[in-house]
Design an enzyme around this catalytic site. Structure first.
Site, short mmCIF file in Angstrom:
data_model
loop_
_atom_site.label_atom_id
_atom_site.label_comp_id
_atom_site.label_asym_id
_atom_site.label_seq_id
_atom_site.Cartn_x
_atom_site.Cartn_y
_atom_site.Cartn_z
N HIS A 18 1.42 -1.07 0.10
CA HIS A 18 0.05 -0.25 -0.01
C HIS A 18 0.82 1.79 -0.28
CE1 HIS A 18 -2.88 -2.69 2.11
NE2 HIS A 18 -3.78 -2.83 1.13
N LYS A 42 -18.48 -5.12 8.20
CA LYS A 42 -17.64 -5.45 7.92
C LYS A 42 -16.91 -5.99 8.62
CE LYS A 42 -17.00 -5.24 2.73
NZ LYS A 42 -16.40 -4.99 1.53
N ARG A 91 -1.56 -5.78 -8.78
CA ARG A 91 -0.44 -6.11 -7.96
C ARG A 91 -0.51 -6.87 -9.60
NH1 ARG A 91 -3.45 -8.31 -2.79
NH2 ARG A 91 -4.63 -7.97 -4.31
N SER A 128 -2.53 -8.01 2.05
CA SER A 128 -2.91 -7.73 3.64
C SER A 128 -3.50 -9.75 4.40
CB SER A 128 -4.43 -7.08 4.05
OG SER A 128 -4.11 -5.34 3.73
O1 PNS Z 1 -8.95 -2.80 0.48
P1 PNS Z 1 -10.61 -3.13 -0.21
O2 PNS Z 1 -11.05 -4.15 0.08
O3 PNS Z 1 -9.49 -3.14 -1.80
O4 PNS Z 1 -10.64 -1.83 -0.45
C1 PNS Z 1 -11.87 -1.92 -1.08
C2 PNS Z 1 -12.20 -0.16 -0.99
C3 PNS Z 1 -13.06 -0.33 0.27
C4 PNS Z 1 -11.72 0.40 -2.05
C5 PNS Z 1 -13.68 -0.60 -1.93
O5 PNS Z 1 -14.67 -1.41 -1.29
C6 PNS Z 1 -14.76 0.87 -1.77
O6 PNS Z 1 -14.25 1.58 -2.61
N1 PNS Z 1 -15.73 0.77 -0.60
C7 PNS Z 1 -16.87 1.50 -0.96
C8 PNS Z 1 -18.01 1.33 -1.37
C9 PNS Z 1 -18.60 1.82 -3.24
O7 PNS Z 1 -18.24 2.57 -2.94
N2 PNS Z 1 -18.86 0.72 -3.54
C10 PNS Z 1 -19.12 0.92 -4.70
C11 PNS Z 1 -17.46 -0.02 -5.65
S1 PNS Z 1 -18.30 0.26 -7.47
#
Ligand code: PNS
Length: 164
Positions: A18, A42, A91, A128
């Site tokens: 990150h 979550k 990645r 993670s």
């Molecule tokens: O570390 P992660 O799990 O890849 O993070 C994912 C994250 C938090 C970036 C993604 O789940 C997110 O943007 N969540 C917010 C809700 C949202 O906007 N959802 C629509 C996505 S198209």
């Protein structure tokens, strides 16, 4: 005009992978907001405050990076914060399908652009979820995360009595 980008994620916990992406984004944009998803539905190893605190320490080295929690839609957060770009690390090709879908969905919801950044090969295997699994079973993750994250992982699994 200030070019402001978001580096979103759950950061449970933050890894060197990150930080590689955040640091490189900080070199490209005027300001970077590390946007920590704190969706209460979550279940996470670390609480929102713990994740924000670890990221705050990790990002203190860049003076144009700040850390903020968000709930709800990322695009709403970006609009409220005047953020024009979302930076996502890739990645491997396996990341691309889901990231492309999210980028296109977010573009359909708002004007925010998504910028994909290839993770440095050094960290391309890092996630993670794997860090947590290895730490849970007593493996050495000290080279994969900042020192205080390593200490927090060891402490958390000792508290839970799940190490080893
Ligand atoms: O570390 P992660 O799990 O890849 O993070 C994912 C994250 C938090 C970036 C993604 O789940 C997110 O943007 N969540 C917010 C809700 C949202 O906007 N959802 C629509 C996505 S198209």
């Amino acid at each position: 005009m200030v070019r402001r980008a978001a580096c979103p994620g759950s950061f449970d916990p933050v890894t060197h992978g990150h930080l590689d992406v955040i640091g490189r984004a900080a070199g490209l944009f005027d300001e970077v907001v590390v946007a920590v998803g704190v969706n209460p539905s979550k279940s996470r190893l670390f609480s929102p405050d713990e994740r924000l605190d670890m990221l705050g320490q990790a990002c203190a080295t860049w003076d144009n990076v700040r850390v903020a929690g968000f709930t709800g839609l990322l695009t709403d957060f970006c609009r409220a914060e005047g953020i024009s770009a979302i930076v996502k690390g890739l990645r491997a090709v396996s990341d691309f399908d889901y990231e492309l879908q999210m980028a296109q969905m977010n573009a359909s919801l708002s004007d925010v652009e998504t910028v994909f950044m290839p993770t440095s090969p050094e960290w391309s295997f890092l996630a993670s979820s794997l860090v947590k699994e290895i730490a849970q079973f007593g493996g050495d993750v000290s080279g994969l995360v900042p020192d205080y994250v390593h200490e927090a992982l060891v402490r958390r699994f000792a508290e839970q009595g799940t190490t080893g």
